[in-house]
Motif scaffolding. Structure first.
Motif, PDB file in Angstrom:
ATOM      1  N   SER A   1     -55.747 -82.708  85.097  1.00 25.42           N
ATOM      2  CA  SER A   1     -55.859 -81.430  85.804  1.00 25.42           C
ATOM      3  C   SER A   1     -54.469 -80.790  85.865  1.00 25.42           C
ATOM      4  CB  SER A   1     -56.371 -81.675  87.223  1.00 25.42           C
ATOM      5  OG  SER A   1     -55.419 -82.437  87.938  1.00 25.42           O
ATOM      6  N   ASP A   2     -54.435 -79.507  86.236  1.00 24.69           N
ATOM      7  CA  ASP A   2     -53.139 -78.848  86.412  1.00 24.69           C
ATOM      8  C   ASP A   2     -52.286 -79.600  87.431  1.00 24.69           C
ATOM      9  OD1 ASP A   2     -54.080 -76.964  84.686  1.00 24.69           O
ATOM     10  OD2 ASP A   2     -53.344 -75.257  85.873  1.00 24.69           O
ATOM     11  N   ALA A   3     -52.953 -80.050  88.504  1.00 20.69           N
ATOM     12  CA  ALA A   3     -52.206 -80.751  89.562  1.00 20.69           C
ATOM     13  C   ALA A   3     -51.599 -82.043  89.015  1.00 20.69           C
ATOM     14  CB  ALA A   3     -53.130 -81.051  90.736  1.00 20.69           C
ATOM     15  N   GLU A   4     -52.357 -82.752  88.183  1.00 23.10           N
ATOM     16  CA  GLU A   4     -51.826 -84.006  87.620  1.00 23.10           C
ATOM     17  C   GLU A   4     -50.659 -83.724  86.672  1.00 23.10           C
ATOM     18  OE1 GLU A   4     -55.672 -87.002  87.659  1.00 23.10           O
ATOM     19  OE2 GLU A   4     -55.592 -85.443  86.135  1.00 23.10           O
ATOM     20  N   ILE A   5     -50.766 -82.636  85.907  1.00 27.66           N
ATOM     21  CA  ILE A   5     -49.666 -82.284  84.999  1.00 27.66           C
ATOM     22  C   ILE A   5     -48.415 -81.957  85.815  1.00 27.66           C
ATOM     23  CG2 ILE A   5     -48.848 -80.597  83.305  1.00 27.66           C
ATOM     24  CD1 ILE A   5     -51.796 -80.279  82.413  1.00 27.66           C
ATOM     25  N   ARG A   6     -48.590 -81.125  86.844  1.00 27.83           N
ATOM     26  CA  ARG A   6     -47.431 -80.727  87.656  1.00 27.83           C
ATOM     27  C   ARG A   6     -46.838 -81.927  88.381  1.00 27.83           C
ATOM     28  NH1 ARG A   6     -46.654 -75.245  88.153  1.00 27.83           N
ATOM     29  NH2 ARG A   6     -48.270 -74.053  87.103  1.00 27.83           N
TER      30      ARG A   6
ATOM     31  N   GLU B   1     -57.660 -85.888  79.901  1.00 22.95           N
ATOM     32  CA  GLU B   1     -57.943 -84.528  80.368  1.00 22.95           C
ATOM     33  C   GLU B   1     -57.348 -84.325  81.755  1.00 22.95           C
ATOM     34  OE1 GLU B   1     -61.942 -83.030  79.812  1.00 22.95           O
ATOM     35  OE2 GLU B   1     -62.288 -84.582  78.332  1.00 22.95           O
TER      36      GLU B   1
ATOM     37  N   TYR C   1     -41.776 -73.147  84.725  1.00 23.14           N
ATOM     38  CA  TYR C   1     -42.644 -74.329  84.707  1.00 23.14           C
ATOM     39  C   TYR C   1     -44.052 -73.989  84.230  1.00 23.14           C
ATOM     40  CZ  TYR C   1     -38.963 -76.730  87.329  1.00 23.14           C
ATOM     41  OH  TYR C   1     -37.781 -77.285  87.718  1.00 23.14           O
ATOM     42  N   ASN C   2     -44.491 -72.743  84.484  1.00 20.82           N
ATOM     43  CA  ASN C   2     -45.831 -72.357  84.018  1.00 20.82           C
ATOM     44  C   ASN C   2     -45.935 -72.467  82.503  1.00 20.82           C
ATOM     45  OD1 ASN C   2     -47.007 -71.730  86.528  1.00 20.82           O
ATOM     46  ND2 ASN C   2     -45.834 -69.838  86.582  1.00 20.82           N
TER      47      ASN C   2
ATOM     48  N   LYS D   1     -50.939 -78.172  78.108  1.00 18.66           N
ATOM     49  CA  LYS D   1     -52.374 -77.935  77.936  1.00 18.66           C
ATOM     50  C   LYS D   1     -52.704 -77.569  76.488  1.00 18.66           C
ATOM     51  CE  LYS D   1     -54.222 -75.750  81.653  1.00 18.66           C
ATOM     52  NZ  LYS D   1     -54.195 -74.862  82.839  1.00 18.66           N
TER      53      LYS D   1
ATOM     54  N   VAL E   1     -46.249 -76.125  81.615  1.00 22.10           N
ATOM     55  CA  VAL E   1     -47.625 -76.596  81.850  1.00 22.10           C
ATOM     56  C   VAL E   1     -48.540 -76.063  80.750  1.00 22.10           C
ATOM     57  CG1 VAL E   1     -49.598 -76.505  83.434  1.00 22.10           C
ATOM     58  CG2 VAL E   1     -47.296 -76.834  84.347  1.00 22.10           C
ATOM     59  N   ALA E   2     -48.346 -74.800  80.366  1.00 17.85           N
ATOM     60  CA  ALA E   2     -49.164 -74.208  79.284  1.00 17.85           C
ATOM     61  C   ALA E   2     -48.973 -74.981  77.978  1.00 17.85           C
ATOM     62  CB  ALA E   2     -48.805 -72.735  79.104  1.00 17.85           C
TER      63      ALA E   2
END
Lengths: 167, 273
Positions: A130-135, A128, A148-149, A156, A152-153
């Motif tokens: 976080s957004d920060a970890e994905i980025r 699971e 990039y959004n 997720k 990231v989507a």
């Protein structure tokens, strides 16, 4: 201690996407070129060729690496996975590839194989993120035309989907 | 671009590696993770006649506690060390600094010792070695020597390592109760070379703060306490002699030494165990 002469093409055997393959490489041949030109696996793309753009990312023994910063002779006997191995043999996309498609996470698609190979390892290590970890994980892959959004989507969406299937 | 031509030797032991180095002098280069060397070869900045690959020497893939120190072998990657419990427990500074190094994919290949041997002035690991006053272990056919961080890195991309030597291990002091560690970095994009990176070690009576990315090697400032911290950091910022370049102005660099320096010292003081 084998010494390979600079002009000598030696046999390199490896497991590519669960299949035993081999080809010839002189010592200076990059893994990226070996995959594309010797083995015909052109799904791996070559961008900057000095480790910055991430387009050539493949997995070596499961770990996402830059194939332009690795020599073909270094992967003798090892396991390489490339974008060609993600979809099922009948062409059904993997959940990650499907999510990229649905989220419009690619435009020209040049960088996409690198993103997919990075994320495929990342998702094995983080349940699971976080957004920060994905980025953070994506910071080593450059996309010049998409968004990039959306990428990231797609990551997720993959996590949600895989979770709903397994739970 | 593609690398120039070279012979390739896959060493199976340290002995084989140093033998090859002794026989080839400055014509040989050691390849571990290749995350600096391969890029330099691809850009044709180097033309070695032989590459000695030490990545397959299993005996160098270790991290072990040795008294007051943690020793890391030359084949240990940055990603692997970060996952090790020894790192979390005994190397809090590296636990903070490692995620700043390059990217996910480069940390999977790049080694701790390779980064130290490469000695880039903006790299995180030489900075950590300098501020913790660690050391490196060099081996050649004529024997082994241990060199302190301060004596090892002699300038930009240059070290005290002789042509016939290879860096076989790095030694970082083990964290002790009462000592706090801080690490901060400013880069345009995560994973880019640091414009300024700062590492700090604080115990009850002394504070050491090291700055990378400005001078030709990590520079260390020692403080007795925080009373004159702002003034000391300001003087340090000017002494480092940053210049304007395409990435940042000298003024921005000085400002970063003052602000990041202060923040990093405060972080270190705040997490004293």
């Amino acid at each position: 201690m084998p010494r390979l002469n600079k002009d000598q093409r030696s046999l390199v055997s490896l497991t590519l996407n669960d299949e035993a393959v081999s080809g010839h490489a002189e010592p200076r041949m990059l893994l990226s070129d070996f995959l594309r030109h010797e083995l015909g696996a052109t799904g791996t793309h070559v961008g900057c060729e000095h480790g910055v753009c991430g387009a050539c990312t493949v997995r070596l023994d499961g770990k996402a690496i830059r194939s332009c910063l690795t020599l073909a002779v270094q992967v003798q006997g090892r396991k390489i996975d490339t974008v060609e191995g993600l979809a099922d043999r009948d062409g059904t996309l993997s959940p990650l590839q499907q999510a990229f498609r649905e989220c419009f996470a690619l435009q020209c698609g040049f960088c996409t194989p690198g993103f997919l190979m990075t994320i495929s390892e990342f998702l094995e290590q983080y349940d699971e993120p976080s957004d920060a970890e994905i980025r953070d994980a994506l910071s080593g892959n450059i996309c010049r035309c998409s968004d990039y959004n959306a990428i990231v989507a797609a990551v997720k969406q993959t996590i949600r989907q895989v979770k709903s299937v397994t739970s | 671009m593609k690398p120039p031509t070279f012979d390739y030797v896959r060493a199976e032991s340290v002995q084989e590696a140093v033998q090859t180095l002794a026989a080839n002098g400055d014509e040989a280069r050691v390849l571990a993770g290749g995350q600096s060397l391969m890029a330099m070869l691809n850009m044709r900045l180097l033309h070695p006649s032989v590459i000695v690959d030490i990545g397959a020497i299993d005996a160098l893939n270790y991290v072990r506690i040795d008294g007051d120190e943690v020793e890391i072998g030359a084949a240990m990657t940055q990603a692997e060390l970060w996952k090790r419990p020894e790192c979390r427990q005994h190397l809090p500074l590296l636990t903070k600094a490692l995620p700043h190094i390059g990217h996910w994919q480069t940390r999977n290949r790049g080694t701790i010792c390779g980064s130290l041997a490469h000695a880039d002035p903006s790299s995180e690991l030489p900075l950590c070695l300098a501020v913790t006053e660690g050391s490196v272990v060099l081996e050649s056919q004529s024997g082994r020597r241990v060199i302190k961080a301060d004596d090892f890195q002699t300038g930009m991309l240059s070290t005290a390592k002789r042509e016939d030597e290879m860096l076989i291990a790095a030694r970082f002091p083990k964290a002790r109760p009462g000592i706090g560690y801080g690490f901060s970095e400013f880069a345009r994009r995560h994973g880019d070379f640091a414009i300024v990176a700062v590492a700090a070690v604080a115990d009850g009576s002394t504070i050491r703060v090291a700055v990378g990315g400005i001078a030709d090697r990590p520079a260390v400032l020692r403080l007795g306490d925080t009373d004159a911290m702002d003034e000391m950091l300001n003087r340090f910022a000017w002494e480092l002699g940053g210049t304007d370049d395409i990435h940042a102005t000298a003024k921005l660099r000085r400002n970063l030494v003052r602000t990041l320096g202060k923040k990093t010292i405060e972080d270190a003081l705040a997490c004293r165990g």
